[in-house]
Scaffold this motif. Structure first.
Motif, short mmCIF file in Angstrom:
data_model
loop_
_atom_site.label_atom_id
_atom_site.label_comp_id
_atom_site.label_asym_id
_atom_site.label_seq_id
_atom_site.Cartn_x
_atom_site.Cartn_y
_atom_site.Cartn_z
N ILE A 2 0.83 -1.21 0.00
CA ILE A 2 0.00 0.00 0.00
C ILE A 2 0.86 1.26 0.00
O ILE A 2 0.69 2.14 -0.84
CB ILE A 2 -0.95 0.01 1.22
CG1 ILE A 2 -1.96 -1.13 1.11
CG2 ILE A 2 -1.69 1.35 1.30
CD1 ILE A 2 -2.94 -1.20 2.26
N LYS A 3 1.82 1.35 0.91
CA LYS A 3 2.59 2.58 1.06
C LYS A 3 3.70 2.74 0.02
O LYS A 3 4.11 3.86 -0.28
CB LYS A 3 3.19 2.65 2.46
CG LYS A 3 2.15 2.79 3.56
CD LYS A 3 2.81 2.98 4.91
CE LYS A 3 1.76 3.20 6.00
NZ LYS A 3 2.39 3.43 7.33
N SER A 4 4.20 1.64 -0.51
CA SER A 4 5.27 1.74 -1.50
C SER A 4 4.68 1.95 -2.89
O SER A 4 3.46 1.99 -3.08
CB SER A 4 6.12 0.47 -1.48
OG SER A 4 5.45 -0.59 -2.12
N LYS A 5 5.57 2.06 -3.89
CA LYS A 5 5.15 2.23 -5.28
C LYS A 5 4.79 0.90 -5.96
O LYS A 5 4.47 0.89 -7.15
CB LYS A 5 6.25 2.91 -6.08
CG LYS A 5 6.57 4.32 -5.63
CD LYS A 5 7.70 4.92 -6.48
CE LYS A 5 8.06 6.32 -6.03
NZ LYS A 5 9.17 6.90 -6.86
N LEU A 6 4.86 -0.18 -5.21
CA LEU A 6 4.59 -1.49 -5.79
C LEU A 6 3.15 -1.59 -6.26
O LEU A 6 2.22 -1.23 -5.54
CB LEU A 6 4.88 -2.57 -4.75
CG LEU A 6 5.16 -3.99 -5.26
CD1 LEU A 6 6.47 -4.02 -6.05
CD2 LEU A 6 5.25 -4.96 -4.08
N LYS A 7 2.97 -2.09 -7.49
CA LYS A 7 1.64 -2.28 -8.06
C LYS A 7 1.33 -3.78 -8.16
O LYS A 7 2.11 -4.62 -7.73
CB LYS A 7 1.56 -1.62 -9.43
CG LYS A 7 1.85 -0.13 -9.42
CD LYS A 7 0.90 0.63 -8.50
CE LYS A 7 1.21 2.12 -8.49
NZ LYS A 7 0.30 2.88 -7.59
N TYR A 8 0.18 -4.09 -8.72
CA TYR A 8 -0.26 -5.48 -8.82
C TYR A 8 0.75 -6.32 -9.59
O TYR A 8 1.17 -5.97 -10.70
CB TYR A 8 -1.62 -5.55 -9.50
CG TYR A 8 -2.24 -6.93 -9.49
CD1 TYR A 8 -2.75 -7.47 -8.32
CD2 TYR A 8 -2.31 -7.68 -10.66
CE1 TYR A 8 -3.33 -8.72 -8.30
CE2 TYR A 8 -2.89 -8.95 -10.65
CZ TYR A 8 -3.39 -9.46 -9.47
OH TYR A 8 -3.95 -10.71 -9.45
N LEU A 9 1.16 -7.44 -8.99
CA LEU A 9 2.19 -8.31 -9.56
C LEU A 9 1.51 -9.40 -10.37
O LEU A 9 1.23 -10.49 -9.87
CB LEU A 9 3.07 -8.88 -8.45
CG LEU A 9 3.83 -7.81 -7.64
CD1 LEU A 9 4.46 -8.42 -6.39
CD2 LEU A 9 4.90 -7.14 -8.48
#
Length: 587
Positions: A317-324
């Motif tokens: 949620i807080k990082s820039k990580l998107k759906y993998l």
């Protein structure tokens, strides 16, 4: 001439050591060496007996390897070990130019590598460095020659498994040489550093980061770079950490949730489009340094975890990580989770696409006092993600739950997934555990480490029924606790007709002390001698075994019930018997 073996002319043949190929020195100044005096006669006799051979010999030319087409020579060299290539490139300039690039294309630093055991390593196309002298010599040679020989010297893969003991990254001279080395890795596409004390300067000095698709780092103890641990990834130029084409990203031993946000944002995403970067990613492994005993759970738990150790919320949620979407391997280790985190995982990762899943050192907690144990038994973290694990092939679990649901999880998994081949469990002894494992009938690799729920030590009183219930499996590799109920273990090993790799663990795995061997054999194989009788006992039960390990003492099994102690192959053997974390698996 009479060939009398008692004559002086045969003196040197009789006294010549077996296997000695050179002619002995002529100790009689006026008399030729026996090999020289006999050679013309032997050749003449051979010509008379084999005239056809003589004619054929005169019309054919000797075979030369370097006369073959370059493609064939390259194929041959690619299947040679580094030691054979070193001998080959000394013969002529053509083979030197063809063989030298192979020596540099894949470098592995492994202090445990042993040339006497290299049959168990993949040595073709790989150069191993196992000593401080060779490592320093290699760095100096590469740094001095790369500019003038860049067409021959190209390192594509660099892996550091373990540095030699005498090497220290705190040595300024060696560290500067290593930084210089990293700054000249112009063709690198895979960087793996599993040894401790990786330095950020190494990444900072990499020249062509757009070529790198694999980045696997152990950043433990990296916080010495900054007095303010929270700013450890902000001390350098942000743009220098730009890796635009990563498909394999694995980091372990970050300190807290704040650091994992910086790792994802600065190393994985950086200036990349977050959606594109996440769609490109295929392997992801993240391991914290979380110790559940350091936390005091209570009314302030949610605030506490949000600030320091709510890893799932920080990652997804807080990082820039998107759906993998395209992830095939996922490893999350040493973290605290709640059953609500399962929803975050489901919404952030395409779990149905996973082939490998590892959850180690996971402590499940109940952060909602309104949830009863009955509710948790049906909605645990494992049971929530279960419906999505339909294509898992390799599964490793070490998860300590609020309410034990692992047996139910395994039984339900067997109903929805017939692909699973390897299972690696570390868990407390609980009801129906062995029966649930037996439901995974397609397993060929099982690693089972069972703990006593009372004292947290390895369980050493597993029942005969426990072993018998998993005897229906057809295993190739087995790692399991020893037990005082030895008959059950005997039944299990005897039943596995395809078993080749056996690892017995536990404090009593070696049986009773044998003849005080600590005094009789004061050698590096002292521990091996103490348990070799146990290894031989298991080999007699199942002669199909190739390797047996008793508490990390590894033996190679030969024909006629012979076992040989082997050192330096534990890393390789663990890959055979365990569903290892991605950080430990050979790429």
């Amino acid at each position: 001439m009479t060939n009398d073996v008692t004559s002086n002319k045969f003196e040197y043949i009789i006294n010549r050591p077996i296997g000695y190929s050179k002619s002995p020195l002529n100790q009689h100044q006026r008399q030729l060496s026996i090999s020289n005096t006999l050679q013309p006669n032997l050749i003449e006799n051979n010509k008379q007996l084999n005239p056809q051979h003589t004619n054929r010999e005169s019309t054919t030319t000797p075979f030369k390897l370097n006369d073959l087409p370059v493609e064939i020579i390259s194929t041959i060299i690619n299947n040679l070990s580094q030691f054979d290539i070193l001998n080959l490139i000394r013969t002529c300039s053509k083979l030197y130019n063809l063989g030298l690039p192979i020596l540099y294309q894949y470098i592995v630093i492994d202090s445990n590598f042993n040339i006497f055991n290299n049959n168990e390593y993949k040595t073709n196309g790989i150069t191993y460095i196992n000593s401080s002298f060779n490592l320093k010599k290699f760095l100096k040679t590469y740094n001095n020659k790369i500019e003038s020989s860049s067409h021959l010297i190209k390192i594509y893969k660099f892996k550091c498994l373990s540095l030699p003991d005498s090497i220290s990254l705190y040595d300024d001279k060696f560290n500067l040489e290593l930084i210089k080395f990293f700054s000249k890795l112009y063709y690198l596409n895979s960087l793996i550093w599993i040894n401790y004390n990786f330095r950020l300067e190494f990444l900072y000095n990499l020249p062509n980061t757009e070529l790198i698709n694999t980045l696997i780092l152990n950043i433990r103890f990296i916080d010495y770079l900054s007095n303010d641990q929270d700013n450890w990834l902000e001390d350098f130029n942000y743009e220098k950490y730009y890796f635009p084409n990563l498909t394999n990203f694995q980091i372990k031993h970050f300190e807290n949730a704040s650091n994992i946000i910086k790792i994802i944002n600065n190393l994985l995403i950086n200036e990349n489009n977050p959606v594109e970067a996440c769609n490109r990613l295929q392997n992801l492994s993240l391991s914290a340094r979380c110790n559940p005993n350091d936390f005091i759970f209570g009314d302030n738990f949610d605030e506490q975890t949000n600030h320091n150790n709510h890893f799932f919320k920080s990652m997804f949620i807080k990082s820039k990580l998107k759906y993998l979407e395209n992830l095939t391997s996922l490893s999350l280790n040493d973290m605290i989770v709640s059953n609500d985190d399962a929803d975050l995982l489901i919404n952030s990762v395409n779990l149905k696409n996973l082939k490998i899943l590892q959850l180690r050192g996971i402590e499940e907690i109940n952060n909602n006092s309104n949830q009863s144990l009955t509710y948790l038994s049906n909605n645990s973290f494992l049971l929530k993600i279960l419906p999505y694990l339909t294509n898992i092939v390799h599964l490793a679990l070490e998860i300590f739950e609020v309410k034990n649901t692992l047996p139910n999880f395994l039984i339900e998994l067997s109903n929805i997934n017939t692909h699973i081949r390897s299972l690696d469990l570390s868990t407390y002894l609980q009801f129906n555990l062995s029966n649930s494992i037996s439901c995974l009938i397609n397993l060929d690799k099982l690693s089972l480490e069972v703990y006593d729920p009372i004292d947290d030590l390895s369980c050493e009183d597993l029942s005969i029924e426990f072993y018998n219930q998993i005897s229906n499996l057809n295993l190739k590799t087995l790692r399991i606790n020893n037990s005082s109920n030895i008959q059950g273990l005997i039944n299990l090993i005897t039943s596995q007709l395809q078993l080749e790799y056996l690892d017995i663990i536990g404090s009593k795995a070696g049986g009773a002390p044998n003849l005080g061997l600590g005094m009789v054999h004061p050698t590096i194989f002292d521990d091996w001698f103490k348990v070799q009788h146990v290894a031989l006992f298991y080999l007699k039960l199942n002669s199909n075994l190739k390797y047996i390990s008793i508490n990390e003492c590894l033996f190679q099994c030969k024909k006629n019930l012979i076992i040989n102690p082997i050192d330096g192959l534990n890393y390789w053997f663990n890959e055979k018997v365990r569903c290892r974390g991605l950080l430990e698996v050979d790429d």
